[in-house]
Write an enzyme that holds these catalytic residues in place. Structure first.
Site, PDB file in Angstrom:
ATOM      1  N   ASP A 183      44.148  48.037  49.061  1.00 57.98           N
ATOM      2  CA  ASP A 183      45.554  47.753  49.322  1.00 57.98           C
ATOM      3  C   ASP A 183      45.699  46.283  49.683  1.00 57.98           C
ATOM      4  OD1 ASP A 183      48.274  49.183  49.760  1.00 57.98           O
ATOM      5  OD2 ASP A 183      48.104  47.800  51.449  1.00 57.98           O
ATOM      6  N   THR A 184      46.669  45.623  49.080  1.00 63.48           N
ATOM      7  CA  THR A 184      46.911  44.199  49.320  1.00 63.48           C
ATOM      8  C   THR A 184      48.291  43.996  49.914  1.00 63.48           C
ATOM      9  OG1 THR A 184      45.477  43.567  47.462  1.00 63.48           O
ATOM     10  CG2 THR A 184      47.061  41.920  48.246  1.00 63.48           C
TER      11      THR A 184
END
Length: 240
Positions: free
Chosen positions: A119-120
Site C-alpha cells: 500500500d502506498t
C-alpha cells in the site's frame, strides 16, 4: 539470512529460488506488476486484487502514524487474500487456479505460496493523501503538494502458506521524500484532465506524466512508484 544493516541480496531472486514457490501479488496495480517484472520475475507470479474491504480498515486505523498506516494496510491486503485461499473461497481459488493454469505455473495447493501485499500513501505534513475521490479532490491535493516536500510511504507485507497466513513473514515500510516544483493552476488542471491522477495516491504518478512535477527525491524511486525494489528483493531473498 543477511545480517541487520547488510545490503547483500544473497544471490538475488534467480529462477531456481522460486521453482517450488507460488508467488501471488495481491494487487491490480500495473505499476507493481511492472516492478516485479523488472526484478526478473515475469511469468513467475500471478496478480489478483485482494478481497480486503480497504475502506473499513482505513477508517479503523486512520489515526495511526502514516508510515505505520501504510504497513497495516499492506498486511491486511496480503492476509485477506491468504485467508481466502486457506478457506478455499470459490471465487478466489478459481481465479488463482485459472491464472496459474494460463501461465503454466502449476497448482498452489501443492507448493509453498507467498502472498505479497502493498500500500502506498502520500504524507503531506502528517496528512494522509490517498487516491482522489473526484477531479476536484485531485486538484486540491496537487495544489497542496505544489512547491513543497512531502513523504511517500509504501508498506509491504508477505504472508506464507507455511504458517497458514497467520502472521507476516515480511512486514516493513519504506519512505522516500519528494519535492514538487511550483505548479500553476494551468499545470494542475491540464494534468487532472489527462485522468492519470485518479487512481494514484496523492493524485500523481512519478513514472508517468506526473513525473514532470518532481524536482527532487531523497530515497528509493520505486517506493514512490509503488513497490520498493531493493528492500523487497533483500527481504525475499532472506526467506527463500
Amino acid at each position: 539470512m543477511a545480517a541487520a544493516g547488510d545490503d547483500t541480496l544473497n544471490g538475488l531472486l534467480v529462477s531456481k529460488n522460486l521453482a517450488t514457490i507460488n508467488l501471488i501479488l495481491a494487487s491490480q496495480s500495473p505499476r507493481r506488476a511492472e516492478i516485479l517484472d523488472m526484478m526478473g520475475l515475469r511469468g513467475q507470479y500471478i496478480a489478483i486484487p485482494s478481497p480486503l474491504d480497504e475502506s473499513e480498515l482505513q477508517q479503523k486505523f486512520e489515526s495511526e502514524e502514516p508510515h505505520e498506516y501504510a504497513r497495516i494496510l499492506a498486511n491486511g491486503k496480503a492476509r485477506a487474500l491468504g485467508e481466502a485461499l486457506l478457506n478455499k473461497d470459490d471465487t478466489i481459488v478459481n481465479t488463482v487456479a485459472e491464472l496459474q493454469k494460463n501461465r503454466g505455473i502449476g497448482t498452489y495447493l501443492h507448493t509453498k505460496t507467498l502472498v505479497i501485499g502493498s500500500d502506498t500513501i502520500v504524507d503531506c505534513n502528517g496528512q494522509i493523501l490517498e487516491k482522489p475521490t473526484s477531479k476536484n479532490d485531485a486538484v486540491q491535493m496537487l495544489t497542496k503538494l505544489s512547491g513543497r516536500w512531502h513523504k511517500v510511504h509504501t508498506g509491504v507485507s508477505v504472508y506464507s502458506s507455511l504458517n497458514s497466513y497467520k502472521d507476516p513473514v515480511i512486514s516493513f515500510t519504506e519512505t522516500t521524500d519528494v519535492l514538487f516544483g511550483s505548479l500553476s493552476k494551468k499545470d494542475i488542471d491540464a494534468y487532472v484532465a489527462t485522468g492519470e491522477p485518479m487512481d494514484k495516491a496523492g493524485s500523481y504518478g512519478i513514472q508517468g506524466i506526473g513525473g514532470q512535477f518532481v524536482k527532487e527525491i531523497k530515497g528509493d524511486f520505486f517506493t514512490v512508484m509503488g513497490l520498493p525494489m531493493h528492500r523487497l528483493s533483500k527481504e525475499l531473498s532472506s526467506i527463500l
